[in-house]
Design an enzyme around this catalytic site. Sequence first.
Site, PDB file in Angstrom:
ATOM      1  N   GLY A   8      23.160 -28.529  -0.687  1.00 15.98           N
ATOM      2  CA  GLY A   8      23.673 -28.268   0.977  1.00 15.98           C
ATOM      3  C   GLY A   8      25.306 -28.260   1.105  1.00 15.98           C
ATOM      4  O   GLY A   8      25.899 -29.211   1.728  1.00 15.98           O
ATOM      5  N   PRO A   9      25.795 -26.963   0.557  1.00 14.30           N
ATOM      6  CA  PRO A   9      27.255 -27.063   0.701  1.00 14.30           C
ATOM      7  C   PRO A   9      27.776 -26.475   1.867  1.00 14.30           C
ATOM      8  O   PRO A   9      28.232 -25.230   2.029  1.00 14.30           O
ATOM      9  CB  PRO A   9      27.617 -25.782  -0.553  1.00 14.30           C
ATOM     10  N   GLY A  10      27.461 -27.216   2.888  1.00 14.08           N
ATOM     11  CA  GLY A  10      28.073 -27.006   4.537  1.00 14.08           C
ATOM     12  C   GLY A  10      29.337 -27.701   4.537  1.00 14.08           C
ATOM     13  O   GLY A  10      30.177 -27.787   3.556  1.00 14.08           O
ATOM     14  N   ALA A  11      29.623 -28.319   5.559  1.00  9.91           N
ATOM     15  CA  ALA A  11      31.084 -28.921   5.825  1.00  9.91           C
ATOM     16  C   ALA A  11      31.382 -30.031   4.914  1.00  9.91           C
ATOM     17  O   ALA A  11      32.232 -30.043   4.104  1.00  9.91           O
ATOM     18  CB  ALA A  11      31.067 -29.450   7.155  1.00  9.91           C
ATOM     19  N   GLY A  13      29.200 -31.022   2.162  1.00 12.15           N
ATOM     20  CA  GLY A  13      28.814 -30.778   0.915  1.00 12.15           C
ATOM     21  C   GLY A  13      29.747 -30.034   0.204  1.00 12.15           C
ATOM     22  O   GLY A  13      30.359 -30.023  -0.766  1.00 12.15           O
ATOM     23  N   ASN A  98      24.631 -39.032   7.566  1.00 19.04           N
ATOM     24  CA  ASN A  98      25.030 -40.155   8.171  1.00 19.04           C
ATOM     25  C   ASN A  98      23.698 -41.195   8.297  1.00 19.04           C
ATOM     26  O   ASN A  98      22.415 -40.793   7.797  1.00 19.04           O
ATOM     27  CB  ASN A  98      25.374 -39.724   9.644  1.00 19.04           C
ATOM     28  N   LYS A 175      28.915 -47.746  12.098  1.00 20.03           N
ATOM     29  CA  LYS A 175      29.067 -46.524  12.274  1.00 20.03           C
ATOM     30  C   LYS A 175      27.898 -46.048  13.223  1.00 20.03           C
ATOM     31  O   LYS A 175      28.148 -45.180  14.195  1.00 20.03           O
ATOM     32  CB  LYS A 175      28.836 -45.704  11.072  1.00 20.03           C
ATOM     33  N   SER A 244      29.011 -34.118  17.124  1.00 18.58           N
ATOM     34  CA  SER A 244      28.430 -33.172  16.383  1.00 18.58           C
ATOM     35  C   SER A 244      26.876 -33.097  16.973  1.00 18.58           C
ATOM     36  O   SER A 244      26.484 -31.813  17.148  1.00 18.58           O
ATOM     37  CB  SER A 244      28.197 -33.428  15.119  1.00 18.58           C
ATOM     38  N   GLU A 256      20.599 -34.072  14.816  1.00 11.98           N
ATOM     39  CA  GLU A 256      20.103 -35.280  14.045  1.00 11.98           C
ATOM     40  C   GLU A 256      19.797 -36.271  15.060  1.00 11.98           C
ATOM     41  O   GLU A 256      20.328 -37.594  14.813  1.00 11.98           O
ATOM     42  CB  GLU A 256      21.281 -35.565  13.063  1.00 11.98           C
TER      43      GLU A 256
END
Length: 288
Positions: A8-11, A13, A98, A175, A244, A256
Amino acid sequence: MPAITLIGPGAIGGMVAARLCQNPRNEVTVVTRTPFSSLSLDTPDGLLEVDPRIVTHPGEAGPADWVLVATKAYDSASAAQWFESLLGEETTVAVLQNGVNHVDRFSEWLPRERILPVIVDCPTERVAPGQIRQRGELFLTVPASDLASEFEKLFADTGVIYKQTDYFMSVAWLKLCIFAAGVVNALVLQPARIANDEKAAEVMRRIVDEAAAVGRAEGASLAQDIADEVIEIYRGQPADSVNSLLADRAAGRPMEIDLRNGVIVELGRKHGIATPFNEMAVSLLKIT
Ligand SMILES: NC(=O)c1ccc[n+]([C@@H]2O[C@H](COP(=O)([O-])OP(=O)(O)OC[C@H]3O[C@@H](n4cnc5c(N)ncnc54)[C@H](OP(=O)(O)O)[C@@H]3O)[C@@H](O)[C@H]2O)c1
């Protein structure tokens, strides 16, 4: 040389994978749905360009010492489809998402003691596949343990600020309390400034009070006046700051919501704690 595979190489990753490549002792592979050829990270200190191994099919990837999952939480099951080719007997899965139930989210696929929950703090965005913008310092927080110390070694010489804590549950719930209030922004499609409206702030307070009650029942230590603290946090943000959940709703993307307010409702039921404000927020967002 630890073999590390990130799914998962998004923001988040993409940023973490690029940082891991800075440590020459790491052998980094990135598993992606959307192909790209190299990874670039635009940081406050300059551009970092790296070349991890990039794979798009399970057959191309072998077992790793560490698997890092950095998909959105609603993609956890699809991320887990990679596990058959990536997990050996000793592989540890670090969950960089998260929320408060990282281990539960993945416990159907491997033993709980081989799952490491990680809280990531850093404003980050994906500009394009393989191109990430890091807007501040990157903090990783993990529950203190021998496993956490092994994980920490991967981030040597990367500039990542790594924290082990004996109070992970409290950190995660704090959080979550902050994020839970942000559902109001998503519902009314308004940025942070909405917290200056007293009626909106009152709804946010009720959402946070419910979250905190459930968090305390789970074992978190949270201040009695946490709801007021959260309102002050929102009021201290730039007025046009967009969380987000709001960004995803406005763009018509999946949200999410289960990881944020949904888990408060679910765990509230487990403890017999009523969470009507969170329940209504989840219902409304799911039908809009
Ligand atoms: N962004 C932030 O500032 C920030 C800060 C702290 C924490 N977080 C948390 O970090 C987590 C990740 O968020 P994010 O903002 O990084 O999300 P994101 O930018 O949407 O990245 C998620 C990545 O996962 C990929 N993916 C999804 N399913 C996959 C699969 N089955 N196999 C391979 N790749 C898959 C997506 O691929 P595609 O490109 O194909 O969609 C995307 O590249 C979330 O839990 C979020 O709440 C985010």
